[in-house]
Design a protein around this motif. Structure first.
Motif, PDB file in Angstrom:
ATOM      1  N   PHE A  59       0.836  -1.190   0.000  1.00  0.00           N
ATOM      2  CA  PHE A  59       0.000   0.000   0.000  1.00  0.00           C
ATOM      3  C   PHE A  59       0.873   1.243   0.000  1.00  0.00           C
ATOM      4  CE2 PHE A  59       1.116  -0.532   4.387  1.00  0.00           C
ATOM      5  CZ  PHE A  59       1.279   0.757   4.857  1.00  0.00           C
ATOM      6  N   ASP A  60       0.311   2.326  -0.464  1.00  0.00           N
ATOM      7  CA  ASP A  60       0.913   3.652  -0.348  1.00  0.00           C
ATOM      8  C   ASP A  60      -0.145   4.582   0.224  1.00  0.00           C
ATOM      9  OD1 ASP A  60       3.350   2.926  -1.478  1.00  0.00           O
ATOM     10  OD2 ASP A  60       2.787   3.563  -3.489  1.00  0.00           O
ATOM     11  N   ILE A  61       0.255   5.426   1.151  1.00  0.00           N
ATOM     12  CA  ILE A  61      -0.630   6.465   1.667  1.00  0.00           C
ATOM     13  C   ILE A  61      -0.238   7.759   0.956  1.00  0.00           C
ATOM     14  CG2 ILE A  61      -1.375   7.804   3.665  1.00  0.00           C
ATOM     15  CD1 ILE A  61      -0.881   5.321   5.383  1.00  0.00           C
ATOM     16  N   LEU A  62      -1.207   8.346   0.286  1.00  0.00           N
ATOM     17  CA  LEU A  62      -1.000   9.567  -0.492  1.00  0.00           C
ATOM     18  C   LEU A  62      -1.701  10.728   0.203  1.00  0.00           C
ATOM     19  CD1 LEU A  62      -1.996   8.060  -3.977  1.00  0.00           C
ATOM     20  CD2 LEU A  62       0.219   7.913  -2.819  1.00  0.00           C
ATOM     21  N   VAL A  63      -1.028  11.889   0.217  1.00  0.00           N
ATOM     22  CA  VAL A  63      -1.622  13.075   0.830  1.00  0.00           C
ATOM     23  C   VAL A  63      -1.564  14.247  -0.148  1.00  0.00           C
ATOM     24  CG1 VAL A  63      -1.171  12.371   3.221  1.00  0.00           C
ATOM     25  CG2 VAL A  63       0.545  13.686   1.972  1.00  0.00           C
ATOM     26  N   PRO A  64      -2.504  15.187  -0.015  1.00  0.00           N
ATOM     27  CA  PRO A  64      -2.542  16.334  -0.925  1.00  0.00           C
ATOM     28  C   PRO A  64      -1.234  17.130  -0.944  1.00  0.00           C
ATOM     29  CG  PRO A  64      -4.566  16.205   0.349  1.00  0.00           C
ATOM     30  CD  PRO A  64      -3.622  15.185   0.931  1.00  0.00           C
ATOM     31  N   THR A  65      -0.913  17.653  -2.094  1.00  0.00           N
ATOM     32  CA  THR A  65       0.250  18.488  -2.415  1.00  0.00           C
ATOM     33  C   THR A  65       1.596  17.773  -2.331  1.00  0.00           C
ATOM     34  OG1 THR A  65       0.701  19.457  -0.237  1.00  0.00           O
ATOM     35  CG2 THR A  65      -0.976  20.561  -1.603  1.00  0.00           C
ATOM     36  N   ILE A  66       1.630  16.574  -1.785  1.00  0.00           N
ATOM     37  CA  ILE A  66       2.899  15.861  -1.602  1.00  0.00           C
ATOM     38  C   ILE A  66       2.948  14.571  -2.412  1.00  0.00           C
ATOM     39  CG2 ILE A  66       4.376  14.689   0.079  1.00  0.00           C
ATOM     40  CD1 ILE A  66       3.259  16.733   2.152  1.00  0.00           C
TER      41      ILE A  66
ATOM     42  N   ILE B  81       3.795   7.513   2.907  1.00  0.00           N
ATOM     43  CA  ILE B  81       4.119   6.234   3.549  1.00  0.00           C
ATOM     44  C   ILE B  81       3.901   5.127   2.520  1.00  0.00           C
ATOM     45  CG2 ILE B  81       3.475   4.568   5.341  1.00  0.00           C
ATOM     46  CD1 ILE B  81       2.434   6.924   7.002  1.00  0.00           C
ATOM     47  N   GLY B  82       4.812   4.168   2.504  1.00  0.00           N
ATOM     48  CA  GLY B  82       4.647   2.966   1.689  1.00  0.00           C
ATOM     49  C   GLY B  82       4.939   1.764   2.554  1.00  0.00           C
ATOM     50  N   GLY B  83       4.173   0.705   2.374  1.00  0.00           N
ATOM     51  CA  GLY B  83       4.390  -0.474   3.200  1.00  0.00           C
ATOM     52  C   GLY B  83       3.887  -1.736   2.537  1.00  0.00           C
ATOM     53  N   SER B  84       4.192  -2.860   3.173  1.00  0.00           N
ATOM     54  CA  SER B  84       3.741  -4.144   2.627  1.00  0.00           C
ATOM     55  C   SER B  84       3.860  -5.236   3.669  1.00  0.00           C
ATOM     56  CB  SER B  84       4.591  -4.531   1.408  1.00  0.00           C
ATOM     57  OG  SER B  84       5.895  -4.906   1.828  1.00  0.00           O
ATOM     58  N   ILE B  85       3.171  -6.335   3.366  1.00  0.00           N
ATOM     59  CA  ILE B  85       3.412  -7.588   4.073  1.00  0.00           C
ATOM     60  C   ILE B  85       4.651  -8.182   3.420  1.00  0.00           C
ATOM     61  CG2 ILE B  85       2.501  -9.895   4.602  1.00  0.00           C
ATOM     62  CD1 ILE B  85       1.037  -7.571   6.008  1.00  0.00           C
ATOM     63  N   ARG B  86       5.569  -8.716   4.216  1.00  0.00           N
ATOM     64  CA  ARG B  86       6.821  -9.254   3.703  1.00  0.00           C
ATOM     65  C   ARG B  86       6.687 -10.762   3.428  1.00  0.00           C
ATOM     66  NH1 ARG B  86       7.567  -3.972   3.658  1.00  0.00           N
ATOM     67  NH2 ARG B  86       9.257  -3.184   4.902  1.00  0.00           N
ATOM     68  N   GLU B  87       7.391 -11.205   2.420  1.00  0.00           N
ATOM     69  CA  GLU B  87       7.423 -12.640   2.106  1.00  0.00           C
ATOM     70  C   GLU B  87       8.198 -13.342   3.216  1.00  0.00           C
ATOM     71  OE1 GLU B  87       6.542 -15.887   1.230  1.00  0.00           O
ATOM     72  OE2 GLU B  87       5.899 -14.604  -0.430  1.00  0.00           O
TER      73      GLU B  87
ATOM     74  N   PHE C 222       6.736  -0.744   6.987  1.00  0.00           N
ATOM     75  CA  PHE C 222       6.422   0.447   6.207  1.00  0.00           C
ATOM     76  C   PHE C 222       7.546   1.453   6.368  1.00  0.00           C
ATOM     77  CE2 PHE C 222       4.885   1.445  10.393  1.00  0.00           C
ATOM     78  CZ  PHE C 222       5.182   2.785  10.559  1.00  0.00           C
ATOM     79  N   GLY C 223       7.556   2.424   5.489  1.00  0.00           N
ATOM     80  CA  GLY C 223       8.521   3.508   5.582  1.00  0.00           C
ATOM     81  C   GLY C 223       7.799   4.836   5.467  1.00  0.00           C
ATOM     82  N   LEU C 224       8.149   5.740   6.333  1.00  0.00           N
ATOM     83  CA  LEU C 224       7.583   7.088   6.346  1.00  0.00           C
ATOM     84  C   LEU C 224       8.645   8.049   5.841  1.00  0.00           C
ATOM     85  CD1 LEU C 224       5.599   9.358   7.356  1.00  0.00           C
ATOM     86  CD2 LEU C 224       6.783   9.188   9.546  1.00  0.00           C
TER      87      LEU C 224
END
Length: 156
Positions: A72-79, A83-89, A124-126
């Motif tokens: 998943f990715d969390i998207l915010v206005p103007t930026i 944040i991007g994250g995932s379940i790991r294998e 995830f990474g912020l």
């Protein structure tokens, strides 16, 4: 707004960019467009081929015979993406196969983390500078960097 990657592509194709197709990575401009229309947005179920080797495949979710991953990715206005994250294998053999498919051969230490077993997990990474942009309203990410930057100067 919570939307599947396929829905995001369909929206972009219809309203913003008719050249985009399923399997393309979203550009910052496209991410910003989605947030201008829908506000903060979470996009999930990305195509496997555009994401990292360590992301776990969705067993029951395929689109046009293409595999997707639990990312998943969390998207915010103007930026855009903050944040991007995932379940790991967590399966050694699958992870090794994914690395071979992507021709990754210099991360044996990462494989060793799964060699003797693992547990289901995610991460995830912020983007810290992007978070500062969001909090302060600063429009240029270069203005949020915490160390001086100028031409012909680099920390050693």
């Amino acid at each position: 707004k919570l939307m599947d990657y396929t829905e995001a592509i369909d929206i972009l194709k219809e309203k913003k960019d008719n050249t985009i197709k399923w399997g393309d990575d979203l550009s910052t401009e496209q991410e910003k467009y989605l947030t201008e229309v829908y506000g903060p947005t979470i996009v999930y179920n990305y195509p496997k081929k555009i994401k990292s080797f360590y992301m776990k495949e969705n067993v029951s979710h395929h689109v046009n015979n293409e595999k997707t991953v639990m990312a998943f990715d969390i998207l915010v206005p103007t930026i855009g993406e903050i944040i991007g994250g995932s379940i790991r294998e967590d399966n050694y053999d699958i992870l090794k196969h994914n690395m071979e498919d992507k021709k990754i051969d210099n991360l044996n230490w990462y494989l060793d983390l799964r060699k003797y077993g693992s547990v289901p997990h995610g991460g995830f990474g912020l983007g810290f500078e992007r978070l500062i942009m969001l909090i302060t309203g600063v429009s240029n990410i270069r203005d949020t960097i915490s160390y001086p930057r100028y031409p012909k100067y680099c920390f050693a």
